[in-house]
Design a protein around this motif. Structure first.
Motif, PDB file in Angstrom:
ATOM      1  N   VAL A  99       0.836  -1.206   0.000  1.00 18.78           N
ATOM      2  CA  VAL A  99       0.000   0.000   0.000  1.00 18.78           C
ATOM      3  C   VAL A  99       0.866   1.249   0.000  1.00 18.78           C
ATOM      4  N   VAL A 100       1.907   1.258   0.802  1.00 15.25           N
ATOM      5  CA  VAL A 100       2.812   2.409   0.851  1.00 15.25           C
ATOM      6  C   VAL A 100       3.494   2.584  -0.498  1.00 15.25           C
ATOM      7  N   LYS A 101       3.966   1.508  -1.081  1.00 14.69           N
ATOM      8  CA  LYS A 101       4.635   1.559  -2.386  1.00 14.69           C
ATOM      9  C   LYS A 101       3.716   2.171  -3.433  1.00 14.69           C
ATOM     10  N   GLU A 102       2.480   1.709  -3.504  1.00 13.20           N
ATOM     11  CA  GLU A 102       1.535   2.226  -4.493  1.00 13.20           C
ATOM     12  C   GLU A 102       1.160   3.678  -4.217  1.00 13.20           C
ATOM     13  N   ALA A 103       0.998   4.026  -2.958  1.00 12.89           N
ATOM     14  CA  ALA A 103       0.667   5.410  -2.605  1.00 12.89           C
ATOM     15  C   ALA A 103       1.813   6.351  -2.952  1.00 12.89           C
ATOM     16  N   LEU A 104       3.044   5.889  -2.791  1.00  7.27           N
ATOM     17  CA  LEU A 104       4.202   6.722  -3.136  1.00  7.27           C
ATOM     18  C   LEU A 104       4.225   7.049  -4.623  1.00  7.27           C
ATOM     19  N   LYS A 105       3.719   6.153  -5.451  1.00  6.57           N
ATOM     20  CA  LYS A 105       3.659   6.415  -6.894  1.00  6.57           C
ATOM     21  C   LYS A 105       2.753   7.607  -7.199  1.00  6.57           C
ATOM     22  N   ALA A 106       1.757   7.823  -6.358  1.00  6.13           N
ATOM     23  CA  ALA A 106       0.820   8.921  -6.575  1.00  6.13           C
ATOM     24  C   ALA A 106       1.279  10.230  -5.938  1.00  6.13           C
ATOM     25  N   ALA A 107       2.313  10.187  -5.139  1.00 11.16           N
ATOM     26  CA  ALA A 107       2.816  11.384  -4.469  1.00 11.16           C
ATOM     27  C   ALA A 107       3.564  12.249  -5.482  1.00 11.16           C
ATOM     28  N   VAL A 108       3.005  13.422  -5.768  1.00 12.09           N
ATOM     29  CA  VAL A 108       3.567  14.294  -6.791  1.00 12.09           C
ATOM     30  C   VAL A 108       4.497  15.303  -6.143  1.00 12.09           C
ATOM     31  N   THR A 109       5.732  14.900  -5.928  1.00 12.61           N
ATOM     32  CA  THR A 109       6.749  15.798  -5.376  1.00 12.61           C
ATOM     33  C   THR A 109       8.084  15.072  -5.409  1.00 12.61           C
ATOM     34  N   ASN A 110       9.132  15.812  -5.364  1.00 15.45           N
ATOM     35  CA  ASN A 110      10.449  15.203  -5.141  1.00 15.45           C
ATOM     36  C   ASN A 110      11.046  15.812  -3.869  1.00 15.45           C
ATOM     37  N   GLY A 111      10.177  16.532  -3.149  1.00 13.29           N
ATOM     38  CA  GLY A 111      10.582  17.154  -1.895  1.00 13.29           C
ATOM     39  C   GLY A 111      10.392  16.226  -0.717  1.00 13.29           C
ATOM     40  N   GLY A 116      13.373  -2.356   5.505  1.00 16.40           N
ATOM     41  CA  GLY A 116      14.126  -1.114   5.330  1.00 16.40           C
ATOM     42  C   GLY A 116      14.725  -0.908   3.954  1.00 16.40           C
ATOM     43  N   LYS A 117      15.408  -1.910   3.414  1.00 11.50           N
ATOM     44  CA  LYS A 117      16.041  -1.749   2.099  1.00 11.50           C
ATOM     45  C   LYS A 117      15.007  -1.517   1.012  1.00 11.50           C
ATOM     46  N   GLU A 118      13.927  -2.284   1.053  1.00 13.42           N
ATOM     47  CA  GLU A 118      12.860  -2.136   0.061  1.00 13.42           C
ATOM     48  C   GLU A 118      12.213  -0.758   0.186  1.00 13.42           C
ATOM     49  N   PHE A 119      11.953  -0.324   1.425  1.00 12.95           N
ATOM     50  CA  PHE A 119      11.347   0.982   1.676  1.00 12.95           C
ATOM     51  C   PHE A 119      12.242   2.101   1.152  1.00 12.95           C
ATOM     52  N   LYS A 120      13.536   2.011   1.400  1.00  7.71           N
ATOM     53  CA  LYS A 120      14.469   3.037   0.925  1.00  7.71           C
ATOM     54  C   LYS A 120      14.484   3.108  -0.599  1.00  7.71           C
ATOM     55  N   ARG A 121      14.345   1.983  -1.249  1.00  2.00           N
ATOM     56  CA  ARG A 121      14.320   1.965  -2.716  1.00  2.00           C
ATOM     57  C   ARG A 121      13.104   2.742  -3.238  1.00  2.00           C
ATOM     58  N   TYR A 122      11.970   2.605  -2.575  1.00  2.00           N
ATOM     59  CA  TYR A 122      10.750   3.290  -3.014  1.00  2.00           C
ATOM     60  C   TYR A 122      10.760   4.772  -2.684  1.00  2.00           C
ATOM     61  N   THR A 123      11.565   5.177  -1.728  1.00  2.00           N
ATOM     62  CA  THR A 123      11.550   6.578  -1.290  1.00  2.00           C
ATOM     63  C   THR A 123      12.799   7.355  -1.694  1.00  2.00           C
ATOM     64  N   GLN A 124      13.665   6.764  -2.492  1.00  2.00           N
ATOM     65  CA  GLN A 124      14.935   7.412  -2.814  1.00  2.00           C
ATOM     66  C   GLN A 124      14.788   8.690  -3.634  1.00  2.00           C
ATOM     67  N   GLY A 125      13.677   8.906  -4.305  1.00  2.00           N
ATOM     68  CA  GLY A 125      13.497  10.110  -5.105  1.00  2.00           C
ATOM     69  C   GLY A 125      13.050  11.329  -4.314  1.00  2.00           C
ATOM     70  N   PHE A 126      12.786  11.153  -3.041  1.00  2.00           N
ATOM     71  CA  PHE A 126      12.313  12.250  -2.208  1.00  2.00           C
ATOM     72  C   PHE A 126      13.478  12.821  -1.394  1.00  2.00           C
ATOM     73  N   SER A 127      13.428  14.121  -1.126  1.00  2.00           N
ATOM     74  CA  SER A 127      14.535  14.751  -0.396  1.00  2.00           C
ATOM     75  C   SER A 127      14.514  14.452   1.099  1.00  2.00           C
ATOM     76  N   GLY A 128      13.386  14.049   1.614  1.00  2.00           N
ATOM     77  CA  GLY A 128      13.279  13.694   3.024  1.00  2.00           C
ATOM     78  C   GLY A 128      12.020  12.892   3.256  1.00  2.00           C
ATOM     79  N   VAL A 129      12.093  11.915   4.164  1.00  2.00           N
ATOM     80  CA  VAL A 129      10.948  11.047   4.450  1.00  2.00           C
ATOM     81  C   VAL A 129      10.779  10.920   5.960  1.00  2.00           C
ATOM     82  N   ALA A 130       9.589  11.248   6.446  1.00  2.00           N
ATOM     83  CA  ALA A 130       9.247  11.042   7.853  1.00  2.00           C
ATOM     84  C   ALA A 130       8.207   9.927   7.910  1.00  2.00           C
ATOM     85  N   LEU A 131       8.430   8.975   8.774  1.00  2.00           N
ATOM     86  CA  LEU A 131       7.534   7.842   8.958  1.00  2.00           C
ATOM     87  C   LEU A 131       6.936   7.958  10.353  1.00  2.00           C
TER      88      LEU A 131
END
Length: 86
Positions: free
Chosen positions: A3-15, A33-48
């Protein structure tokens, strides 16, 4: 994780993004962790962040340009809206 992976695809930002999940789901994401980092690498910062108001299995992603509601309730609301418009 899916669900997080698919939702990240819809997130329109690189911030910066904030991902809100049920606290139990936060630990599941951290276990992948490794899989999550792969999906979020295009963003400048990620808070979980754990959010007790969210049911397990869904998430809300907040960006500087809006939010992606990938909760069960949010997805059902979207389906109902589409059906009403048909």
């Amino acid at each position: 994780v899916y669900v997080v992976k698919e939702a990240l695809k819809a997130a329109v930002t690189n911030g910066k993004i904030r991902i809100r999940l049920n606290p139990g789901d936060v630990s599941i994401i951290k276990e992948h962790g490794k899989e999550f980092k792969r999906y979020t690498q295009g963003f400048s910062g990620v808070a979980l962040d754990g959010d007790e108001s969210l049911k397990s299995g869904g998430c809300i992603i907040e960006t500087d340009s809006g939010e992606v509601d990938a909760t069960i309730e949010g997805l059902l609301d979207e389906v109902q809206g589409v059906l009403k418009d048909s």
